[in-house]
Design an enzyme around this catalytic site. Structure first.
Site, PDB file in Angstrom:
ATOM      1  N   SER A   1       0.797  -1.234   0.000  1.00 28.19           N
ATOM      2  CA  SER A   1       0.000   0.000   0.000  1.00 28.19           C
ATOM      3  C   SER A   1       0.824   1.276   0.000  1.00 28.19           C
ATOM      4  O   SER A   1       0.255   2.368  -0.081  1.00 28.19           O
ATOM      5  CB  SER A   1      -0.949   0.016   1.199  1.00 28.19           C
ATOM      6  OG  SER A   1      -2.011  -0.897   1.002  1.00 28.19           O
TER       7      SER A   1
ATOM      8  N   LYS B   1       0.066   3.619  -2.718  1.00 27.70           N
ATOM      9  CA  LYS B   1      -1.015   4.596  -2.603  1.00 27.70           C
ATOM     10  C   LYS B   1      -0.480   6.030  -2.568  1.00 27.70           C
ATOM     11  O   LYS B   1      -1.220   6.974  -2.830  1.00 27.70           O
ATOM     12  CB  LYS B   1      -1.870   4.311  -1.372  1.00 27.70           C
ATOM     13  CG  LYS B   1      -2.755   3.066  -1.478  1.00 27.70           C
ATOM     14  CD  LYS B   1      -3.627   2.908  -0.240  1.00 27.70           C
ATOM     15  CE  LYS B   1      -4.638   1.783  -0.385  1.00 27.70           C
ATOM     16  NZ  LYS B   1      -4.066   0.440  -0.212  1.00 27.70           N
TER      17      LYS B   1
ATOM     18  N   SER C   1      -5.983   2.935   4.833  1.00 19.16           N
ATOM     19  CA  SER C   1      -5.427   2.282   3.634  1.00 19.16           C
ATOM     20  C   SER C   1      -6.531   1.534   2.893  1.00 19.16           C
ATOM     21  O   SER C   1      -6.337   0.422   2.391  1.00 19.16           O
ATOM     22  CB  SER C   1      -4.298   1.314   4.015  1.00 19.16           C
ATOM     23  OG  SER C   1      -3.454   1.051   2.925  1.00 19.16           O
TER      24      SER C   1
END
Length: 414
Positions: free
Chosen positions: A101, A104, A159
């Site tokens: 993640s 991101k 997340s």
């Protein structure tokens, strides 16, 4: 019975081989090689400097510089000055590994400028159809409305892959978003990165590097909204219902250097940025922190340690080292500037001058920043004693100057 046992054992070995974690360039571990201790490739990128392309730990200690911590197990890590871009030390900086993640950060840096935070969107079933099984979620519901601000809180704090996919739908779909992210990565010269999924969920061929993740963080942190979201510890998130009867619930940032955890205290001066954890990537983290006017970025990917919260503890050790070592080491490389900035610099021979208002001061810089910072993520914000002014001009990349941390972080440090 013997044949049956042999068959079961053989099948088990084949299964274990099939699910071995992905390593460099997302290729499976070769038979006979320890799956938990792969070796970095010998031909890594040299973007940012030749020393960054070498395998192993890279550091040039000067007189008075402390030695690096011994208990570092990350497959790849980097310590960099967020303002000057100097890389103080690294370890397999360009090793292409699954990012989880932390990708991101690139998603946010790419899409944040596209939608005003007050915009309201009603979620459709199709928006959530491609969210991967076992994904981290913030709890978005079909047929419910959310502001863009709500969605970004879901992305940064929890997340939430569901929030990512809703924003991707608003951006004309996942395929379009992946294309946009890849184009932005290329603009930032993050050439180790191959984007397959916008949320960082494990996908074949999806890789990045500690070097590239640090570039994403540095670019994103130039945006005020990015800084605000990644430094927010807790927030209320809309639940079910509508209008005044709509419930809400509290969400907490999963960045444990920001919020703390059992056996782990918040790191003093931390201001984000993003953590991640998947089967293939292991634990990954990029953080930014300020101490005594010095701002550092640290990225750690996939530590091989049984220590609880290893990725955070190794990041904290590297921060501690970096703050002590700054000024006493010769950089091993640099965080490169975006392509457009490199092009402008080569054409003009120098960075563009700072913009001034009619009275010759920098009072107009904040408005200039609001107009410019959403386009390409270039430049760097400035914090000037006596008042906070932002200056991000197209084609300008200012170094050796402070950018402001969010007020929320400054309050949290007191």
């Amino acid at each position: 019975m013997k044949k049956t046992v042999l068959t079961v054992v053989a099948a088990s070995l084949l299964t274990m081989s099939a699910i071995a974690p992905a390593v460099a360039d997302d290729k499976p571990v070769k038979p006979g090689k320890a799956a938990d201790k792969p070796s970095p490739p010998s031909n890594m990128s040299t973007v940012g400097g030749a020393q960054l392309g070498k395998a192993g730990t890279q550091v040039n200690l000067g007189a008075g510089a402390p030695v690096l911590p011994k208990d570092l197990t990350g497959r790849s890590w980097i310590v960099a000055d967020a303002e000057s871009g100097q890389v103080l030390a690294s370890h397999n900086a360009h090793w292409r590994l699954p990012p989880a993640s932390t990708l991101k950060m690139l998603f946010a840096d790419t899409l944040l400028p596209k939608f005003p935070k007050e915009q309201v969107y009603k979620v459709k079933d199709s928006d959530l159809a491609d969210v991967g099984a076992g994904s981290s979620l913030v709890g978005i519901k079909e047929d419910h409305t959310y502001t863009v601000h709500d969605l970004w809180l879901g992305v940064f704090l929890r997340s939430g892959n569901d929030a990512v996919h809703v924003l991707a739908s608003m951006n004309d779909g996942v395929d379009k978003t992946v294309t946009d992210m890849q184009a932005h990565a290329d603009e930032l010269q993050a050439l180790d990165t191959h984007v397959v999924s916008p949320d960082g969920y494990d996908a074949e061929g999806q890789v990045s590097s500690a070097y590239d993740l640090t570039l994403f963080a540095r670019s994103g942190l130039q945006k005020a909204d990015f800084r605000e979201y990644c430094s927010t510890a807790t927030a209320d998130f809309p639940g079910e219902g509508s209008g005044k009867k709509r419930d809400s619930f509290e969400i907490q940032n999963t960045n444990r250097l920001l919020t703390g955890d059992y056996g782990l205290n918040p790191y003093k001066g931390v201001a984000g940025v993003k953590n991640g954890n998947t089967t293939h990537a292991g634990a990954t983290f990029t953080g930014v922190a300020e101490r005594d006017g010095k701002v550092l970025l640290v990225t750690v990917m996939n530590p091989d340690s049984d220590e609880d919260n290893a990725v955070y503890k190794e990041t904290a050790r590297l921060f501690d080292w970096g703050f002590k070592a700054a000024g006493n080491v010769t950089p091993v490389g640099e965080l490169v500037r975006p392509r457009s900035v490199e092009s402008d610099s080569s054409n003009t021979g120098a960075a563009a001058p700072e913009k001034k208002n009619d009275k010759g001061s920098l009072k107009g810089a904040e408005n200039a920043a609001a107009e410019q910072q959403g386009s390409s993520g270039v430049g760097i914000a400035l914090a000037i004693t006596g008042g906070v002014l932002a200056l991000i001009g197209a084609g300008v990349f200012v170094v050796n100057r402070r950018w402001p941390l969010p007020d929320l972080v400054r309050r949290a440090r007191r």
